[in-house]
Design a protein around this motif. Structure first.
Motif, PDB file in Angstrom:
ATOM      1  N   ASP A 152     -33.494  -3.056  46.939  1.00  0.00           N
ATOM      2  CA  ASP A 152     -32.483  -2.002  46.866  1.00  0.00           C
ATOM      3  C   ASP A 152     -32.335  -1.529  45.428  1.00  0.00           C
ATOM      4  O   ASP A 152     -31.689  -2.182  44.602  1.00  0.00           O
ATOM      5  N   LEU A 153     -32.925  -0.385  45.111  1.00  0.00           N
ATOM      6  CA  LEU A 153     -32.885   0.157  43.751  1.00  0.00           C
ATOM      7  C   LEU A 153     -31.878   1.290  43.614  1.00  0.00           C
ATOM      8  O   LEU A 153     -31.856   2.000  42.599  1.00  0.00           O
ATOM      9  N   SER A 154     -31.046   1.495  44.607  1.00  0.00           N
ATOM     10  CA  SER A 154     -30.097   2.605  44.598  1.00  0.00           C
ATOM     11  C   SER A 154     -28.969   2.366  43.600  1.00  0.00           C
ATOM     12  O   SER A 154     -28.683   1.223  43.220  1.00  0.00           O
ATOM     13  N   ASP A 155     -28.333   3.460  43.178  1.00  0.00           N
ATOM     14  CA  ASP A 155     -27.142   3.344  42.354  1.00  0.00           C
ATOM     15  C   ASP A 155     -26.004   2.768  43.189  1.00  0.00           C
ATOM     16  O   ASP A 155     -25.964   2.939  44.413  1.00  0.00           O
ATOM     17  N   ILE A 156     -25.096   2.086  42.522  1.00  0.00           N
ATOM     18  CA  ILE A 156     -23.978   1.451  43.204  1.00  0.00           C
ATOM     19  C   ILE A 156     -22.723   2.294  42.986  1.00  0.00           C
ATOM     20  O   ILE A 156     -22.404   2.637  41.841  1.00  0.00           O
ATOM     21  N   PRO A 157     -22.018   2.659  44.041  1.00  0.00           N
ATOM     22  CA  PRO A 157     -20.781   3.445  43.868  1.00  0.00           C
ATOM     23  C   PRO A 157     -19.759   2.662  43.032  1.00  0.00           C
ATOM     24  O   PRO A 157     -19.429   1.514  43.355  1.00  0.00           O
ATOM     25  N   VAL A 158     -19.285   3.259  41.959  1.00  0.00           N
ATOM     26  CA  VAL A 158     -18.307   2.618  41.084  1.00  0.00           C
ATOM     27  C   VAL A 158     -17.217   3.620  40.728  1.00  0.00           C
ATOM     28  O   VAL A 158     -17.381   4.836  40.899  1.00  0.00           O
ATOM     29  N   ARG A 159     -16.128   3.110  40.218  1.00  0.00           N
ATOM     30  CA  ARG A 159     -15.054   3.980  39.744  1.00  0.00           C
ATOM     31  C   ARG A 159     -15.562   4.815  38.573  1.00  0.00           C
ATOM     32  O   ARG A 159     -16.422   4.356  37.802  1.00  0.00           O
ATOM     33  N   PRO A 160     -15.048   6.029  38.405  1.00  0.00           N
ATOM     34  CA  PRO A 160     -15.543   6.914  37.319  1.00  0.00           C
ATOM     35  C   PRO A 160     -15.545   6.232  35.956  1.00  0.00           C
ATOM     36  O   PRO A 160     -16.482   6.412  35.174  1.00  0.00           O
ATOM     37  N   GLU A 161     -14.507   5.454  35.669  1.00  0.00           N
ATOM     38  CA  GLU A 161     -14.439   4.803  34.358  1.00  0.00           C
ATOM     39  C   GLU A 161     -15.444   3.669  34.207  1.00  0.00           C
ATOM     40  O   GLU A 161     -15.629   3.134  33.107  1.00  0.00           O
ATOM     41  N   HIS A 162     -16.107   3.283  35.311  1.00  0.00           N
ATOM     42  CA  HIS A 162     -17.094   2.201  35.258  1.00  0.00           C
ATOM     43  C   HIS A 162     -18.541   2.713  35.316  1.00  0.00           C
ATOM     44  O   HIS A 162     -19.469   1.898  35.405  1.00  0.00           O
ATOM     45  N   LYS A 163     -18.718   4.021  35.266  1.00  0.00           N
ATOM     46  CA  LYS A 163     -20.085   4.557  35.343  1.00  0.00           C
ATOM     47  C   LYS A 163     -20.969   4.026  34.222  1.00  0.00           C
ATOM     48  O   LYS A 163     -22.163   3.789  34.410  1.00  0.00           O
ATOM     49  N   GLU A 218     -21.576 -17.782  46.495  1.00  0.00           N
ATOM     50  CA  GLU A 218     -22.181 -16.578  47.082  1.00  0.00           C
ATOM     51  C   GLU A 218     -21.214 -15.738  47.924  1.00  0.00           C
ATOM     52  O   GLU A 218     -21.214 -14.502  47.817  1.00  0.00           O
ATOM     53  N   PRO A 219     -20.353 -16.338  48.768  1.00  0.00           N
ATOM     54  CA  PRO A 219     -19.461 -15.515  49.581  1.00  0.00           C
ATOM     55  C   PRO A 219     -18.485 -14.662  48.768  1.00  0.00           C
ATOM     56  O   PRO A 219     -18.004 -13.643  49.265  1.00  0.00           O
ATOM     57  N   LYS A 220     -18.195 -15.068  47.547  1.00  0.00           N
ATOM     58  CA  LYS A 220     -17.246 -14.310  46.719  1.00  0.00           C
ATOM     59  C   LYS A 220     -17.898 -13.744  45.451  1.00  0.00           C
ATOM     60  O   LYS A 220     -17.203 -13.390  44.496  1.00  0.00           O
ATOM     61  N   TRP A 221     -19.209 -13.655  45.456  1.00  0.00           N
ATOM     62  CA  TRP A 221     -19.956 -13.200  44.276  1.00  0.00           C
ATOM     63  C   TRP A 221     -19.451 -11.826  43.844  1.00  0.00           C
ATOM     64  O   TRP A 221     -19.257 -10.934  44.668  1.00  0.00           O
ATOM     65  N   PRO A 222     -19.246 -11.616  42.540  1.00  0.00           N
ATOM     66  CA  PRO A 222     -18.631 -10.373  42.073  1.00  0.00           C
ATOM     67  C   PRO A 222     -19.592  -9.187  42.073  1.00  0.00           C
ATOM     68  O   PRO A 222     -20.809  -9.348  42.014  1.00  0.00           O
ATOM     69  N   ALA A 223     -19.029  -7.992  42.085  1.00  0.00           N
ATOM     70  CA  ALA A 223     -19.837  -6.773  42.057  1.00  0.00           C
ATOM     71  C   ALA A 223     -20.443  -6.533  40.685  1.00  0.00           C
ATOM     72  O   ALA A 223     -21.478  -5.868  40.559  1.00  0.00           O
ATOM     73  N   SER A 224     -19.828  -7.079  39.630  1.00  0.00           N
ATOM     74  CA  SER A 224     -20.335  -6.870  38.266  1.00  0.00           C
ATOM     75  C   SER A 224     -19.829  -7.983  37.354  1.00  0.00           C
ATOM     76  O   SER A 224     -18.967  -8.775  37.746  1.00  0.00           O
ATOM     77  N   PHE A 225     -20.385  -8.020  36.140  1.00  0.00           N
ATOM     78  CA  PHE A 225     -19.962  -8.971  35.102  1.00  0.00           C
ATOM     79  C   PHE A 225     -19.910 -10.409  35.649  1.00  0.00           C
ATOM     80  O   PHE A 225     -18.935 -11.136  35.482  1.00  0.00           O
ATOM     81  N   TRP A 226     -21.001 -10.814  36.287  1.00  0.00           N
ATOM     82  CA  TRP A 226     -21.030 -12.112  36.958  1.00  0.00           C
ATOM     83  C   TRP A 226     -20.809 -13.282  36.007  1.00  0.00           C
ATOM     84  O   TRP A 226     -20.203 -14.294  36.386  1.00  0.00           O
ATOM     85  N   ASP A 227     -21.303 -13.184  34.747  1.00  0.00           N
ATOM     86  CA  ASP A 227     -21.188 -14.320  33.833  1.00  0.00           C
ATOM     87  C   ASP A 227     -19.747 -14.539  33.382  1.00  0.00           C
ATOM     88  O   ASP A 227     -19.278 -15.688  33.308  1.00  0.00           O
ATOM     89  N   TYR A 230     -24.474  -3.340  34.724  1.00  0.00           N
ATOM     90  CA  TYR A 230     -23.885  -4.648  35.017  1.00  0.00           C
ATOM     91  C   TYR A 230     -23.716  -4.855  36.517  1.00  0.00           C
ATOM     92  O   TYR A 230     -23.848  -5.984  37.020  1.00  0.00           O
ATOM     93  N   TYR A 231     -23.421  -3.782  37.237  1.00  0.00           N
ATOM     94  CA  TYR A 231     -23.312  -3.862  38.699  1.00  0.00           C
ATOM     95  C   TYR A 231     -24.676  -4.190  39.315  1.00  0.00           C
ATOM     96  O   TYR A 231     -24.781  -4.998  40.241  1.00  0.00           O
ATOM     97  N   LYS A 232     -25.712  -3.539  38.809  1.00  0.00           N
ATOM     98  CA  LYS A 232     -27.050  -3.779  39.353  1.00  0.00           C
ATOM     99  C   LYS A 232     -27.543  -5.191  39.039  1.00  0.00           C
ATOM    100  O   LYS A 232     -28.225  -5.821  39.855  1.00  0.00           O
ATOM    101  N   ILE A 233     -27.189  -5.692  37.847  1.00  0.00           N
ATOM    102  CA  ILE A 233     -27.583  -7.057  37.494  1.00  0.00           C
ATOM    103  C   ILE A 233     -26.934  -8.062  38.438  1.00  0.00           C
ATOM    104  O   ILE A 233     -27.583  -8.994  38.925  1.00  0.00           O
ATOM    105  N   SER A 234     -25.654  -7.859  38.735  1.00  0.00           N
ATOM    106  CA  SER A 234     -24.951  -8.768  39.644  1.00  0.00           C
ATOM    107  C   SER A 234     -25.560  -8.728  41.043  1.00  0.00           C
ATOM    108  O   SER A 234     -25.736  -9.770  41.689  1.00  0.00           O
ATOM    109  N   ARG A 235     -25.883  -7.525  41.511  1.00  0.00           N
ATOM    110  CA  ARG A 235     -26.545  -7.395  42.815  1.00  0.00           C
ATOM    111  C   ARG A 235     -27.885  -8.114  42.823  1.00  0.00           C
ATOM    112  O   ARG A 235     -28.246  -8.786  43.801  1.00  0.00           O
ATOM    113  N   HIS A 236     -28.625  -7.960  41.736  1.00  0.00           N
ATOM    114  CA  HIS A 236     -29.938  -8.592  41.649  1.00  0.00           C
ATOM    115  C   HIS A 236     -29.826 -10.115  41.673  1.00  0.00           C
ATOM    116  O   HIS A 236     -30.588 -10.803  42.372  1.00  0.00           O
ATOM    117  N   TYR A 237     -28.891 -10.660  40.902  1.00  0.00           N
ATOM    118  CA  TYR A 237     -28.710 -12.112  40.892  1.00  0.00           C
ATOM    119  C   TYR A 237     -28.409 -12.633  42.295  1.00  0.00           C
ATOM    120  O   TYR A 237     -28.958 -13.662  42.711  1.00  0.00           O
TER     121      TYR A 237
END
Length: 443
Positions: free
Chosen positions: A164-175, A278-287, A180-187
């Motif tokens: 899944d290489l698509s962009d992730i819908p985020v709030r405007p201020e998080h564009k 894994e069940p509560k893995w965050p959308a971004s800033f995983w570390d 960071y969202y894609k990294i979390s998805r990848h992990y």
């Protein structure tokens, strides 16, 4: 467990031999006599010369027999793959095992850095066993040049591609944080591949911009049993956030610590922890999410005095944050330590806490001026005390160690204590005696 596996192997091997013996008997009993009418007679009698159809029957039976043998061979190989591993030879770095409980896969998180070659070259150079340490490269981004570099290693690594290489819908201020969202998805995807698809029980995660030390594999092999047996630990890291040259003791290459701060940058976790996270893995800033109290749950990680990884990736989604000031000066260990031959029992929670705090709080209390101006008398160690968040940040910044806190926990901190070298002497930067817990507002 050993007896059960041995019984299973004997049983399956017996069935294998028995089945093939039956096939042989069937073939022998079905030799191709053919009935034929004898001229001048009304009855049928057997003749020894087989007909064209009988020969065809035999050939088909032979082909079936060969196919069955091939199938049984595959089954036998699967049986053999579950054998209990042999004891490794003393002095040998080859530890060939088939039991996945003893296999530590190395998961390389990749995206668009063709310099991943430096990372993979070092991993392959120091890897003592391909069977014990399979290298899985999980690539996001779909970057063709990076993919080409990974594929050039052929069967030395396994190339996984995050689909899944698509962009992730985020709030405007998080564009601006889309990366960071894609990294979390990848992990999340990559760790599910390791634990759910491939069914490994542990993994060491390495980013594509890390170079490893010669004893990197030895370090994790030695600490895997401790991680499995000690519920107060939740990771093992190869990284020291304050591990710059001059801030570590080159004579203490074997020294390991417990730390309440999640270090990352080359770290090992178990399947059980992933099942929890894994069940509560965050959308971004995983570390940073990992450093929250509700994830850490008062558990610690093991980290070394001298780092077993070195980052060479200045450019990335963090835009070189901390790199120029701290990370590029991290000292990478160059002396091989046989960790598997060392007694690491001192890292157990009760033993470590008792002895470490005793050493720290028995050390002479000194002032910042005495440390900075080189007025300390004796070889140390010495204790320097902070009293508040602002006081800590001022002292840390002036001493040259990292001054940021995550949920109140300082980098490398253990029960409020930071250990480092200053002007050749061991310094413990500590909270006052009687420390109880971190203050999450210190962030």
């Amino acid at each position: 467990m050993v007896r059960k596996r041995g019984s299973l192997i004997l049983c399956c091997t017996f069935l294998f031999i028995t089945w093939n013996a039956i096939l042989v008997l069937l073939l022998r009993d079905r030799s191709p006599p053919v009935q034929s009418r004898v001229p001048g007679g009304e009855h049928m009698e057997l003749v020894s010369k087989p007909t064209h159809f009988a020969v065809g029957d035999v050939m088909r039976m032979v082909e079936t027999f060969e196919a069955e043998l091939e199938l049984q061979k595959k089954i036998l190989l699967q049986i053999q793959s579950h054998r209990v591993p042999f004891e490794p030879l003393k002095g040998s770095k080859q530890n060939i095992v088939a039991n996945t409980e003893h296999i530590i896969p190395i998961l390389v998180i990749a995206c668009n850095r063709v310099t991943i070659k430096r990372c993979l070259d070092k991993l392959l150079q120091y890897r003592p066993s391909a069977e014990l340490y399979p290298i899985l490269v999980s690539q996001d981004c779909g970057h063709a040049e990076t993919s080409k570099v990974i594929q050039s290693y052929r069967n030395q690594v396994t190339h996984l591609k995050q689909p899944d290489l698509s962009d992730i819908p985020v709030r405007p201020e998080h564009k601006k944080f889309q990366g960071y969202y894609k990294i979390s998805r990848h992990y999340r995807w990559a760790l599910n591949q390791v634990f759910k698809t491939l069914s490994y029980s542990s993994v060491v995660i390495v980013e594509d911009d890390l170079e490893v030390a010669s004893d990197f594999f030895e370090y994790f092999q030695a600490l895997l049993p401790l991680l499995k047996s000690d519920p107060s630990l939740w990771c093992v890291s190869a990284w020291n956030d304050n591990g710059r040259d001059g801030f570590v003791d080159p004579a203490k290459v074997q020294l390991l610590y417990r730390t309440d701060f999640f270090p990352g940058l080359g770290w090992m976790l178990l399947r059980e922890l992933w099942e929890e996270l894994e069940p509560k893995w965050p959308a971004s800033f995983w570390d940073d999410w990992m450093r929250l109290p509700e994830q850490r749950r008062n558990r610690a990680c093991v980290r070394p005095e001298i780092s077993r990884t070195l980052t060479f990736g200045r450019q990335g989604v963090s835009l070189g944050q901390f790199y120029d000031k701290y990370l590029r000066f991290i000292k990478l260990n160059t002396e091989y330590v046989p960790f598997t031959k060392l007694d690491l029992a001192y890292l157990g929670e009760e033993t470590y806490q008792e002895h470490f705090e005793k050493e720290v709080y028995n050390a002479p209390l000194v002032t910042y001026e005495e440390v900075k101006q080189g007025q300390l008398k004796g070889s140390g160690p010495f204790r320097l005390q902070y009293s508040s968040k602002d006081n800590f940040k001022i002292l840390a910044k002036n001493l040259g160690i990292m001054d940021d806190l995550k949920s109140g926990v300082p980098r490398t901190g253990y029960r409020g204590i930071i250990s480092f070298i200053s002007r050749g002497r061991r310094i413990y930067l500590t909270a006052p005696p009687g420390w109880k817990h971190y203050d999450p507002s210190w962030s």
